[in-house]
Design an enzyme around this catalytic site. Structure first.
Site, PDB file in Angstrom:
ATOM      1  N   ASP A  40      31.215  31.924  59.691  1.00 46.19           N
ATOM      2  CA  ASP A  40      31.148  31.483  58.550  1.00 46.19           C
ATOM      3  C   ASP A  40      29.123  31.625  58.633  1.00 46.19           C
ATOM      4  O   ASP A  40      29.365  32.187  57.313  1.00 46.19           O
ATOM      5  CB  ASP A  40      30.910  29.712  58.723  1.00 46.19           C
ATOM      6  CG  ASP A  40      32.421  29.062  58.522  1.00 46.19           C
ATOM      7  OD1 ASP A  40      33.009  30.431  58.601  1.00 46.19           O
ATOM      8  OD2 ASP A  40      32.620  28.494  58.189  1.00 46.19           O
ATOM      9  N   LYS A  96      30.970  21.758  47.732  1.00 48.27           N
ATOM     10  CA  LYS A  96      32.032  21.866  49.573  1.00 48.27           C
ATOM     11  C   LYS A  96      31.412  20.879  50.030  1.00 48.27           C
ATOM     12  O   LYS A  96      32.403  20.790  51.219  1.00 48.27           O
ATOM     13  CB  LYS A  96      32.674  23.074  49.019  1.00 48.27           C
ATOM     14  CG  LYS A  96      33.548  22.758  50.314  1.00 48.27           C
ATOM     15  CD  LYS A  96      34.971  24.407  50.329  1.00 48.27           C
ATOM     16  CE  LYS A  96      35.888  24.129  51.103  1.00 48.27           C
ATOM     17  NZ  LYS A  96      36.879  24.149  51.478  1.00 48.27           N
ATOM     18  N   ASP A 149      34.799  18.152  50.278  1.00 49.09           N
ATOM     19  CA  ASP A 149      35.892  18.310  51.569  1.00 49.09           C
ATOM     20  C   ASP A 149      36.031  16.910  51.954  1.00 49.09           C
ATOM     21  O   ASP A 149      37.008  16.243  52.282  1.00 49.09           O
ATOM     22  CB  ASP A 149      35.294  19.269  52.922  1.00 49.09           C
ATOM     23  CG  ASP A 149      36.313  20.419  52.294  1.00 49.09           C
ATOM     24  OD1 ASP A 149      36.306  20.731  51.095  1.00 49.09           O
ATOM     25  OD2 ASP A 149      36.283  20.811  53.107  1.00 49.09           O
ATOM     26  N   GLU A 183      38.558  30.437  51.473  1.00 50.10           N
ATOM     27  CA  GLU A 183      38.158  30.039  50.848  1.00 50.10           C
ATOM     28  C   GLU A 183      38.897  30.971  49.789  1.00 50.10           C
ATOM     29  O   GLU A 183      39.387  31.192  48.442  1.00 50.10           O
ATOM     30  CB  GLU A 183      36.841  29.878  50.418  1.00 50.10           C
ATOM     31  CG  GLU A 183      36.506  27.979  50.636  1.00 50.10           C
ATOM     32  CD  GLU A 183      36.216  27.873  52.710  1.00 50.10           C
ATOM     33  OE1 GLU A 183      35.949  28.486  53.298  1.00 50.10           O
ATOM     34  OE2 GLU A 183      35.535  26.918  52.467  1.00 50.10           O
ATOM     35  N   HIS A 236      32.022  28.395  48.379  1.00 54.68           N
ATOM     36  CA  HIS A 236      30.327  27.946  48.427  1.00 54.68           C
ATOM     37  C   HIS A 236      29.673  28.593  49.120  1.00 54.68           C
ATOM     38  O   HIS A 236      28.190  29.563  49.149  1.00 54.68           O
ATOM     39  CB  HIS A 236      30.572  26.588  49.146  1.00 54.68           C
ATOM     40  CG  HIS A 236      31.376  26.578  50.140  1.00 54.68           C
ATOM     41  ND1 HIS A 236      30.491  26.063  51.538  1.00 54.68           N
ATOM     42  CD2 HIS A 236      32.581  27.054  50.849  1.00 54.68           C
ATOM     43  CE1 HIS A 236      31.029  26.303  52.566  1.00 54.68           C
ATOM     44  NE2 HIS A 236      32.502  26.684  52.134  1.00 54.68           N
ATOM     45  N   ARG A 237      30.047  29.187  50.159  1.00 53.07           N
ATOM     46  CA  ARG A 237      29.595  30.234  51.126  1.00 53.07           C
ATOM     47  C   ARG A 237      29.001  31.852  50.248  1.00 53.07           C
ATOM     48  O   ARG A 237      28.009  31.922  50.161  1.00 53.07           O
ATOM     49  CB  ARG A 237      29.775  30.305  52.199  1.00 53.07           C
ATOM     50  CG  ARG A 237      29.920  29.937  53.474  1.00 53.07           C
ATOM     51  CD  ARG A 237      29.919  29.315  54.623  1.00 53.07           C
ATOM     52  NE  ARG A 237      29.839  28.002  55.425  1.00 53.07           N
ATOM     53  CZ  ARG A 237      29.317  27.262  55.765  1.00 53.07           C
ATOM     54  NH1 ARG A 237      28.681  27.557  55.027  1.00 53.07           N
ATOM     55  NH2 ARG A 237      30.355  26.306  56.254  1.00 53.07           N
ATOM     56  N   ASN A 284      40.596  21.630  47.733  1.00 54.07           N
ATOM     57  CA  ASN A 284      41.037  23.517  49.137  1.00 54.07           C
ATOM     58  C   ASN A 284      40.487  22.877  50.295  1.00 54.07           C
ATOM     59  O   ASN A 284      40.052  23.792  50.641  1.00 54.07           O
ATOM     60  CB  ASN A 284      39.730  24.555  47.554  1.00 54.07           C
ATOM     61  CG  ASN A 284      40.115  25.416  48.435  1.00 54.07           C
ATOM     62  OD1 ASN A 284      41.204  25.885  49.361  1.00 54.07           O
ATOM     63  ND2 ASN A 284      39.775  26.246  47.731  1.00 54.07           N
TER      64      ASN A 284
END
Ligand code: DC
Length: 672
Positions: A321, A432, A52, A349, A404-405, A95
């Site tokens: 998140d 990310k 990012d 995402e 990623h999470r 993204n």
């Protein structure tokens, strides 16, 4: 970073130690854009290096900002609210939502001839509400694909700023953030009011924005969560220097780790309970589930409290998140966990409600889902299995949806009581926000040594076992032990110490071997910090190794060192007695062979390419003699382990050999 197709995390047992987290994504990208928009030069410390921020930095360079990167410190020379040129620019946003939204707003207000596009998923992430708000104030924005979604074209605006500007607050708070960062550019001679339509979600992210705007000289007047007024005469000013806090969302994985894993607890450096990031309130949720947390300036200390964890019901709007991490903690709880008010997960995402439910189910859990909620039932927890547990742990290959999470959350499933490994597909998606997440996890997590997989590869000289082993290690993200190098280094060290390589000096060589200060850095071999790669890799170095390797005390002295290479997530061990003596219980043993003719030809090519002259017939005779000696020697003779699979690679390419070992390896895994 693990750039492999998948990463198998062995069953984990405990965790202790310290992790230092990378800078926050949300703060990093806001600070970069603000530094670019303001007057003056800003030195940004502890910037996150991730996909990012790379996207944002690339865009700023395209706009003509001076950008200088030195490690995690970046110096930005601001545009002062003016573009230096007017040529058409196409920006690639990947993204990266934290780059796309605020750049769209800032560029629309600045005006120009800009195209913003991204990966296919970016073109599915809504941006209509932001575009509507920007059009309302006179910006010229056209959709190049689907109405309401990127890609976009931005032209010259004719700004109308007298009436309040409405923006939807209930889809993504990034729209409001984007306007808050763009509009100060137009507030020189008038105040500008933004009005939020609908209930504002993710308020904590707006607090970060306001906090950072203040650092850059813009004091936004907040009236409740409905109206935001940018005062007339607002002007961006560089703070000179700014430090980026570590990412509080990233901290959630280590807070959860401390709550789940046995051990002395986890210390997290870079962010404390007084953080400006909303996700820090994950700490409260984790405490409700049982974690014990203490905090100081820029640090957190977490250890296991209640066990099993406690199932909770939580409105997660304030920690959208980090709340994903609770879904995996819920698997270790005493009852179901209900996560409410998580509609925003659907436009991240990936659709995170769908993703978290699907992957928890793969692990064996019972999961119920609604439009904006998720209820996760716990799985059996060994002797602590609660009556509410449903189903059984299953070995799962976790699909990560380029999110990623998802990848980071599910690594925590490796603490399951069934001692099953967890496969994380496409592990590099963590780049990310946290490129070295798995390295950080493995630096504090522990496993029973027998759970850490070992693949042994042996074979005669010049069979290509070293190349094969290191290629397979790279495919799996495993460590690599070149045991031959240890004998080579031992011989080198012995000669340096003035010893002979004969039995007379056996105990003194063994003494050296026991404390060998050897260190591998990629292809390089360091002995006490000195690069000995070339010295030990010569034919002569091989002969010397062969001499010390027949001394039983030397072999014994190197056992512990070789065992120490068995570290998370796994090991490829190459050499003589790997499968027979050092790792007799290893998961897969391969004995590589090739005809003497083939091996002689390969060695010949190798020598010629290095500029040495060589005779192929002599080489072949040497190899055959060495085979005979190696097979008949009494100490660690060359022979396949009883349970080794034989691979004759005489007529195989290296790729085909790697493929064969991978097929054998996969067939021994539990992922189905
Ligand atoms: O694999 P290599 O050529 O680097 O090995 C050098 C020497 O060390 C060779 O003679 C075999 C010996 N060796 C050994 O006895 N045991 C091992 N585990 C590895 C190598």
């Amino acid at each position: 970073m693990f750039a492999t197709a998948f990463l198998d995390i062995p069953a984990l047992q405990g965790a202790s130690g310290t992790v230092t987290l990378p800078g926050s994504k949300s703060i990093s990208n806001r600070v970069l854009l603000l530094s670019a928009l303001c007057q003056g030069t800003t030195v940004v410390h502890d910037l996150l290096d991730s996909d990012d921020t790379q996207v944002m930095l690339a865009a700023l360079r395209q706009l003509g900002c001076g950008v200088q990167v030195e490690g995690t410190t970046v110096t930005i020379k601001g545009l002062g609210g003016q573009l230096s040129h007017q040529k058409a620019i196409t920006f690639f946003m990947g993204n990266a939502g934290t780059a796309m939204r605020p750049l769209t707003a800032a560029l629309s207000v600045l005006g120009g001839d800009f195209t913003l596009q991204g990966v296919p998923r970016m073109h599915e992430r809504p941006i209509g509400d932001l575009v509507d708000a920007l059009r309302e104030l006179g910006c010229r924005i056209d959709y190049l694909g689907n109405e309401g979604f990127p890609p976009l074209h931005i032209g010259q605006p004719s700004l109308k700023l007298d009436a309040p500007i409405p923006v939807r607050g209930d889809v993504s708070s990034q729209f409001l953030t984007a306007l808050l960062m763009a509009l100060p550019l137009a507030a020189q001679d008038r105040s500008i009011t933004i009005e939020v339509v609908g209930e504002l979600i993710s308020k904590p992210y707006i607090e970060i924005t306001l906090n950072l705007l203040a650092r850059f000289g813009i004091d936004v007047e907040r009236q409740g969560w409905e109206r935001f007024v940018i005062p007339a005469g607002s002007r961006y000013q560089s703070p000179g220097t700014i430090h980026v806090e570590a990412d509080a969302s990233s901290a959630s994985y280590f807070i959860a780790l401390g709550a789940i894993a046995q051990g002395d607890g986890i210390r997290v450096n870079g962010v404390g309970a007084d953080s400006i990031q909303g996700d820090i309130r994950f700490v409260e949720a984790a405490e409700r589930m049982g974690a014990q947390v203490t905090s100081g300036p820029n640090w957190l200390q977490i250890s296991r409290g209640a066990w099993p964890l406690k199932g909770i019901e939580l409105d997660c709007n304030h920690i959208p998140d980090a709340a994903m991490t609770l879904a995996v903690m819920a698997l270790y709880a005493d009852g179901p966990t209900l996560l409410r008010n998580i509609a925003s997960w659907r436009v991240k995402e990936t659709d995170r409600i769908v993703a978290m439910a699907a992957e928890c189910r793969k692990l064996g859990a019972t999961v119920e889902e609604g439009p904006d909620w998720l209820r996760i039932h716990p799985l059996p927890n060994g002797p602590f299995t609660p009556p509410a547990a449903q189903g059984q742990w299953q070995a799962a290959s976790i699909h990560t949806y380029d999110d990623h999470r998802v990848a980071m959350c599910f690594s925590l499933a490796a603490f399951n009581a069934a001692k099953l490994p967890v496969r994380i597909e496409d592990p590099k998606c963590v780049a990310k926000t946290f490129p070295d997440y798995f390295e950080a996890l493995f630096s504090v997590a522990t496993a029973e040594v027998t759970q850490i997989p070992v693949i042994c590869i042996d074979g005669p000289t010049a069979s290509g076992k070293g190349t094969l082993a290191s290629r397979v290690a790279a495919q799996l993200g495993y460590h690599y032990l070149d045991s031959g190098a240890l004998y080579r280094v031992t011989a080198h060290a012995a000669l340096q110490a003035g010893l002979s390589l004969e039995a007379a000096d056996e105990s003194r060589i063994a003494e050296l071997a026991r404390q060998l200060p050897v260190h591998f850095e990629g292809e390089q071999v360091l002995l006490g910090g000195e690069d000995v790669t070339d010295a030990i890799r010569s034919e002569h170095g091989g002969m010397n190794a062969s001499k010390v390797s027949v001394l039983p005390a030397v072999r014994e002295a190197l056992v512990q060192l070789q065992h120490s290479f068995r570290r998370l997530p796994g090991l490829l061990a190459d050499g003589r007695d790997m499968g027979t003596v050092i790792f007799p219980n290893s998961t897969l043993k391969v004995f590589l062979t090739a005809s003497a003719a083939q091996r002689a030809e390969r060695r010949h090519k190798q020598l010629i390419s290095k500029g040495f002259s060589a005779n192929i017939n002599n080489l072949r005779a040497d190899l055959e003699a060495r085979d005979a000696r190696d097979m008949s020697r009494s100490v660690a003779p060359l022979k396949p382990a009883q349970d080794a699979l034989q691979l004759d690679n005489s007529s195989l390419t290296i790729e085909a050999s790697v493929e064969q070992v991978m097929v054998w390896w996969q067939s021994r895994q539990v992922f189905g």
